[in-house]
Design a protein around this motif. Structure first.
Motif, mmCIF file in Angstrom:
data_model
loop_
_atom_site.group_PDB
_atom_site.id
_atom_site.type_symbol
_atom_site.label_atom_id
_atom_site.label_comp_id
_atom_site.label_asym_id
_atom_site.label_seq_id
_atom_site.Cartn_x
_atom_site.Cartn_y
_atom_site.Cartn_z
ATOM 1 N N LEU A 79 -17.227 -12.026 25.030
ATOM 2 C CA LEU A 79 -16.063 -11.278 25.509
ATOM 3 C C LEU A 79 -15.187 -12.132 26.415
ATOM 4 O O LEU A 79 -13.960 -12.128 26.289
ATOM 5 C CB LEU A 79 -16.527 -10.035 26.270
ATOM 6 C CG LEU A 79 -15.401 -9.203 26.890
ATOM 7 C CD1 LEU A 79 -14.620 -8.470 25.808
ATOM 8 C CD2 LEU A 79 -15.951 -8.218 27.917
ATOM 9 N N VAL A 80 -15.812 -12.859 27.334
ATOM 10 C CA VAL A 80 -15.057 -13.688 28.284
ATOM 11 C C VAL A 80 -14.149 -14.676 27.548
ATOM 12 O O VAL A 80 -13.016 -14.947 27.981
ATOM 13 C CB VAL A 80 -16.024 -14.443 29.229
ATOM 14 C CG1 VAL A 80 -15.287 -15.506 30.037
ATOM 15 C CG2 VAL A 80 -16.725 -13.452 30.165
ATOM 16 N N ASP A 112 -15.790 -10.367 38.830
ATOM 17 C CA ASP A 112 -14.462 -10.147 39.410
ATOM 18 C C ASP A 112 -13.402 -11.077 38.818
ATOM 19 O O ASP A 112 -12.249 -10.691 38.665
ATOM 20 C CB ASP A 112 -14.519 -10.327 40.927
ATOM 21 C CG ASP A 112 -15.371 -9.268 41.598
ATOM 22 O OD1 ASP A 112 -15.298 -8.101 41.161
ATOM 23 O OD2 ASP A 112 -16.113 -9.590 42.540
ATOM 24 N N ARG A 113 -13.793 -12.278 38.456
ATOM 25 C CA ARG A 113 -12.824 -13.267 37.969
ATOM 26 C C ARG A 113 -12.615 -13.214 36.456
ATOM 27 O O ARG A 113 -11.489 -13.390 35.970
ATOM 28 C CB ARG A 113 -13.300 -14.670 38.355
ATOM 29 C CG ARG A 113 -12.352 -15.804 37.945
ATOM 30 C CD ARG A 113 -13.035 -17.147 38.103
ATOM 31 N NE ARG A 113 -14.165 -17.296 37.184
ATOM 32 C CZ ARG A 113 -15.320 -17.873 37.502
ATOM 33 N NH1 ARG A 113 -15.528 -18.343 38.714
ATOM 34 N NH2 ARG A 113 -16.287 -17.960 36.598
ATOM 35 N N ASP A 114 -13.681 -12.963 35.705
ATOM 36 C CA ASP A 114 -13.649 -13.156 34.254
ATOM 37 C C ASP A 114 -13.580 -11.887 33.424
ATOM 38 O O ASP A 114 -13.477 -11.966 32.192
ATOM 39 C CB ASP A 114 -14.888 -13.954 33.819
ATOM 40 C CG ASP A 114 -14.937 -15.342 34.441
ATOM 41 O OD1 ASP A 114 -13.866 -15.935 34.598
ATOM 42 O OD2 ASP A 114 -16.039 -15.807 34.776
ATOM 43 N N PRO A 257 -11.775 -8.798 28.545
ATOM 44 C CA PRO A 257 -11.582 -10.107 29.181
ATOM 45 C C PRO A 257 -10.662 -9.985 30.407
ATOM 46 O O PRO A 257 -9.968 -8.985 30.573
ATOM 47 C CB PRO A 257 -10.898 -10.929 28.074
ATOM 48 C CG PRO A 257 -11.130 -10.165 26.814
ATOM 49 C CD PRO A 257 -11.214 -8.730 27.196
ATOM 50 N N ALA A 258 -10.670 -10.995 31.220
ATOM 51 C CA ALA A 258 -9.821 -10.994 32.416
ATOM 52 C C ALA A 258 -8.347 -10.922 32.035
ATOM 53 O O ALA A 258 -7.941 -11.372 30.953
ATOM 54 C CB ALA A 258 -10.080 -12.260 33.239
ATOM 55 N N LYS A 259 -7.556 -10.328 32.935
ATOM 56 C CA LYS A 259 -6.094 -10.313 32.827
ATOM 57 C C LYS A 259 -5.573 -9.557 31.618
ATOM 58 O O LYS A 259 -4.539 -9.911 31.045
ATOM 59 C CB LYS A 259 -5.544 -11.747 32.839
ATOM 60 C CG LYS A 259 -5.892 -12.519 34.098
ATOM 61 C CD LYS A 259 -5.349 -13.939 34.079
ATOM 62 C CE LYS A 259 -5.741 -14.685 35.346
ATOM 63 N NZ LYS A 259 -5.255 -16.086 35.351
ATOM 64 N N MET A 260 -6.264 -8.499 31.239
ATOM 65 C CA MET A 260 -5.717 -7.622 30.205
ATOM 66 C C MET A 260 -4.473 -6.926 30.728
ATOM 67 O O MET A 260 -4.418 -6.549 31.907
ATOM 68 C CB MET A 260 -6.752 -6.573 29.778
ATOM 69 C CG MET A 260 -7.800 -7.075 28.815
ATOM 70 S SD MET A 260 -9.027 -5.788 28.405
ATOM 71 C CE MET A 260 -7.973 -4.505 27.710
ATOM 72 N N PHE A 300 -14.773 2.098 38.570
ATOM 73 C CA PHE A 300 -15.805 1.354 37.840
ATOM 74 C C PHE A 300 -16.110 0.035 38.547
ATOM 75 O O PHE A 300 -17.267 -0.356 38.700
ATOM 76 C CB PHE A 300 -15.329 1.097 36.414
ATOM 77 C CG PHE A 300 -16.409 0.652 35.455
ATOM 78 C CD1 PHE A 300 -17.752 0.913 35.678
ATOM 79 C CD2 PHE A 300 -16.061 -0.038 34.299
ATOM 80 C CE1 PHE A 300 -18.729 0.501 34.785
ATOM 81 C CE2 PHE A 300 -17.031 -0.458 33.394
ATOM 82 C CZ PHE A 300 -18.365 -0.188 33.641
ATOM 83 N N ARG A 301 -15.075 -0.638 39.013
ATOM 84 C CA ARG A 301 -15.295 -1.909 39.720
ATOM 85 C C ARG A 301 -16.036 -1.674 41.031
ATOM 86 O O ARG A 301 -16.919 -2.452 41.408
ATOM 87 C CB ARG A 301 -13.955 -2.609 39.972
ATOM 88 C CG ARG A 301 -14.112 -4.020 40.512
ATOM 89 C CD ARG A 301 -12.801 -4.794 40.470
ATOM 90 N NE ARG A 301 -12.375 -5.068 39.110
ATOM 91 C CZ ARG A 301 -12.843 -6.051 38.372
ATOM 92 N NH1 ARG A 301 -13.791 -6.861 38.843
ATOM 93 N NH2 ARG A 301 -12.392 -6.246 37.148
ATOM 94 N N GLU A 302 -15.710 -0.603 41.732
ATOM 95 C CA GLU A 302 -16.399 -0.309 42.985
ATOM 96 C C GLU A 302 -17.867 0.028 42.734
ATOM 97 O O GLU A 302 -18.752 -0.370 43.500
ATOM 98 C CB GLU A 302 -15.707 0.859 43.700
ATOM 99 C CG GLU A 302 -16.385 1.300 44.991
ATOM 100 C CD GLU A 302 -16.567 0.177 45.997
ATOM 101 O OE1 GLU A 302 -17.582 0.218 46.742
ATOM 102 O OE2 GLU A 302 -15.720 -0.746 46.050
ATOM 103 N N LEU A 303 -18.157 0.745 41.659
ATOM 104 C CA LEU A 303 -19.541 1.041 41.290
ATOM 105 C C LEU A 303 -20.316 -0.242 41.049
ATOM 106 O O LEU A 303 -21.445 -0.401 41.539
ATOM 107 C CB LEU A 303 -19.572 1.908 40.027
ATOM 108 C CG LEU A 303 -20.940 2.154 39.387
ATOM 109 C CD1 LEU A 303 -21.844 2.958 40.322
ATOM 110 C CD2 LEU A 303 -20.789 2.875 38.038
#
Length: 323
Positions: A79-80, A112-114, A257-260, A300-303
């Protein structure tokens, strides 16, 4: 004059579609949904149910691509490396988004980055089950037996870092017991060996363990949630059997992926929520003992961040390693 204005509106609309292809055209071709585990397991079954409904809503095929192995790293790295155009998504869960950070020596991606976290989909609890030949009927008897026979019980899991692995490690640390970990590439293989007696115990999601308990092939000792499950009302929680504070809940959702593009993330999240609200999907999840639990991308990110902290402490305290 009126015809001329109409023609200009059509031209402007066409130019806008060219200027913002993601907003205007998405989706216009099949979407690949990577499931970083083997076919037939709970993540695979649940994501297929979700994908089928979302595909109907969005008017394009959503194709499941199973990429098992490596504690979800293989599928996640696929995915990345994919384009951030919304046409490659993946199932991300407590393993790939939380426990890998502390359990693996080298994680080749940074959450967080990817990755783009699109939204949580589900919550699941585990049943602790044993082979029918193990001479225990409840958690206190298991603790007493394990203390009397250190290392005699081998517990199976569907991979390092899963709740089937770390849930038992948490149990061991809270009860002062010692059991050997035997990781498998898939939950189906792990549960098969528990049934046959090659391993004695497993703590896995109810979709994996529940049918075997109901069929009498395995014995349920306890459930990992804070409250009893409506699907298994006669099975007491592990906490109420003397392991106060014990709770293990699995979760998972859609990632990209990052930056969608934000508009595509919002569209997928909206379609995900719509699908999860349908009677067909809710019944499919409920029938497997899974709770529908949609969230926003931020939630979702906080979870993921909160659970990363919790399981890092479990890994450190228990000494859990990737074997």
């Amino acid at each position: 004059m009126r015809k001329r204005l109409l023609l200009l509106n059509v031209v402007f609309a066409a130019l806008a579609a060219v200027a913002m292809p993601g907003l205007a055209a998405y989706p216009e071709k099949p979407i690949r949904l990577i499931v970083p585990s083997a076919p037939g397991g709970a993540p695979d079954i649940l994501m297929r149910a979700l994908a089928t409904q979302m595909s109907q809503q969005m008017g394009v095929p959503i194709v499941i691509d199973n990429k098992p192995g490596g504690s979800y790293v293989i599928g996640t790295m696929d995915l990345v490396r994919a384009p951030a155009d919304g046409y490659t998504l993946a199932y991300g869960n407590i393993v790939s988004l939380a426990t890998n950070r502390s359990l693996l020596a080298n994680v080749p991606y940074d959450v967080d980055r990817d990755l783009t976290l699109v939204g949580n989909v589900l919550r699941a609890v585990n049943l602790m089950v044993v082979n029918n030949n193990v001479p225990v009927n409840n958690v206190p008897e298991l603790i007493a037996y394990a203390k009397k026979n250190p290392g005699k019980i081998a517990y199976a899991s569907d991979g390092n870092g899963t709740t089937a692995h770390l849930g038992v490690e948490l149990f061991k640390s809270m009860t002062g017991t010692f059991m050997l970990h035997v990781p498998y590439r898939a939950a189906t293989a792990a549960i098969t060996d528990v049934i046959s007696g090659n391993a004695q115990l497993m703590m896995a999601n109810t979709p994996v363990t529940g049918p075997h308990v109901q069929a009498g092939r395995l014995r349920a000792l306890g459930i990992s949630a804070a409250q009893r499950s409506p699907a298994f009302p006669d099975v007491p929680t592990i906490a109420e059997q003397g392991v106060a504070g014990f709770e293990v809940v699995a979760w998972g959702g859609l990632v990209g992926p990052a930056k969608m593009p934000a508009d595509i993330v919002a569209r997928i999240n909206a379609e995900m929520r719509k699908a999860l609200a349908t009677p067909e999907v809710r019944e499919r999840f409920r029938g497997m003992g899974i709770e529908v639990a949609p969230s926003s991308p931020d939630e979702f990110r906080e979870l993921a961040r909160r659970e990363s902290v919790k399981w890092a402490q479990v890994v450190k305290f228990s000494g859990a390693k990737v074997d």
